[in-house]
Motif scaffolding. Structure first.
Motif, PDB file in Angstrom:
ATOM      1  N   UNK A  76      30.528  33.034  44.281  1.00  0.00           N
ATOM      2  CA  UNK A  76      31.061  32.035  43.360  1.00  0.00           C
ATOM      3  C   UNK A  76      30.637  30.643  43.816  1.00  0.00           C
ATOM      4  N   UNK A  77      30.597  29.678  42.887  1.00  0.00           N
ATOM      5  CA  UNK A  77      30.340  28.297  43.302  1.00  0.00           C
ATOM      6  C   UNK A  77      31.372  27.865  44.339  1.00  0.00           C
ATOM      7  N   UNK A  78      30.973  26.922  45.181  1.00  0.00           N
ATOM      8  CA  UNK A  78      31.872  26.433  46.221  1.00  0.00           C
ATOM      9  C   UNK A  78      33.054  25.699  45.593  1.00  0.00           C
ATOM     10  N   UNK A  79      34.098  25.522  46.369  1.00  0.00           N
ATOM     11  CA  UNK A  79      35.265  24.765  45.911  1.00  0.00           C
ATOM     12  C   UNK A  79      34.848  23.357  45.508  1.00  0.00           C
ATOM     13  N   UNK A  80      33.987  22.737  46.310  1.00  0.00           N
ATOM     14  CA  UNK A  80      33.491  21.394  46.003  1.00  0.00           C
ATOM     15  C   UNK A  80      32.792  21.384  44.642  1.00  0.00           C
ATOM     16  N   UNK A  81      31.953  22.390  44.378  1.00  0.00           N
ATOM     17  CA  UNK A  81      31.229  22.460  43.107  1.00  0.00           C
ATOM     18  C   UNK A  81      32.195  22.619  41.936  1.00  0.00           C
ATOM     19  N   UNK A  82      33.195  23.445  42.095  1.00  0.00           N
ATOM     20  CA  UNK A  82      34.172  23.649  41.018  1.00  0.00           C
ATOM     21  C   UNK A  82      34.960  22.367  40.738  1.00  0.00           C
ATOM     22  N   UNK A  83      35.278  21.613  41.799  1.00  0.00           N
ATOM     23  CA  UNK A  83      35.990  20.343  41.619  1.00  0.00           C
ATOM     24  C   UNK A  83      35.109  19.327  40.883  1.00  0.00           C
ATOM     25  N   UNK A  84      33.838  19.286  41.228  1.00  0.00           N
ATOM     26  CA  UNK A  84      32.900  18.380  40.550  1.00  0.00           C
ATOM     27  C   UNK A  84      32.774  18.766  39.080  1.00  0.00           C
ATOM     28  N   UNK A  85      32.620  20.061  38.817  1.00  0.00           N
ATOM     29  CA  UNK A  85      32.456  20.542  37.444  1.00  0.00           C
ATOM     30  C   UNK A  85      33.678  20.230  36.585  1.00  0.00           C
ATOM     31  N   UNK A  86      34.841  20.280  37.186  1.00  0.00           N
ATOM     32  CA  UNK A  86      36.072  20.008  36.440  1.00  0.00           C
ATOM     33  C   UNK A  86      36.112  18.566  35.934  1.00  0.00           C
ATOM     34  N   UNK A  87      35.349  17.675  36.570  1.00  0.00           N
ATOM     35  CA  UNK A  87      35.342  16.257  36.208  1.00  0.00           C
ATOM     36  C   UNK A  87      34.198  15.880  35.261  1.00  0.00           C
TER      37      UNK A  87
END
Length: 157
Positions: A76-87
């Motif tokens: 899965x994408x990293x936690x950092x990537x998911x946080x960026x995508x959410x924005x």
């Protein structure tokens, strides 16, 4: 013309010739012969045009030769990537320096296009050129189909 030193991606190679693209300026150089390279090799090299017409080039010296491994991972994408995508909105790309060396790209896509977007990244010559510029030897693509997130990680080792 004079010698040119840089980072080159081998975009074509056969037994008689090769084509190198300078990843810093996109300039394409046709080699007069194949300097023992394969398609997708990355060379840190010096090249020069061959006389008399100076339309074909030859490799003078190779400082480094490496391959770039392209990996379609089930991770899965990293936690950092998911946080960026959410924005970010669908269609946007965020580029982030990776801790240490390398770079991380986060693409937000429609969830139904996630697999296609990940495949496009792996098939794109631009991905290899970017990896060569960044000094990466491994490009890891992670995707989350439910969220429409593609995480591309350019890794130095």
């Amino acid at each position: 013309m004079t010698e040119k030193t840089g980072t080159f991606l081998v975009t074509h190679a056969d037994e008689g010739s090769a084509v190198l693209r300078d990843v810093s300026d996109g300039q394409v150089h046709t080699m007069a012969s194949n300097p023992d390279v394969e398609e997708r090799d990355v060379l840190e090299a010096t090249i020069r045009p061959q006389p008399p017409m100076e339309v074909a080039w030859e490799v003078v010296e190779v400082e480094e030769r490496r391959a770039v491994e392209l990996v379609d991972t089930d991770l899965s994408p990293t936690t950092q990537a998911m946080e960026i995508a959410a924005e970010q909105a669908v269609g946007e790309v965020e580029r982030v320096d990776r801790a240490g060396d390398g770079e991380i790209h986060v693409l937000s896509v429609p969830p139904e296009r996630t697999a296609d977007a990940a495949a496009d990244v792996l098939d794109d010559t631009g991905t290899l050129e970017r990896a060569a510029r960044l000094g990466a030897v491994r490009v890891e693509v992670r995707a989350d189909d439910d969220e429409g997130v593609v995480n591309v990680r350019y890794l130095p080792d």
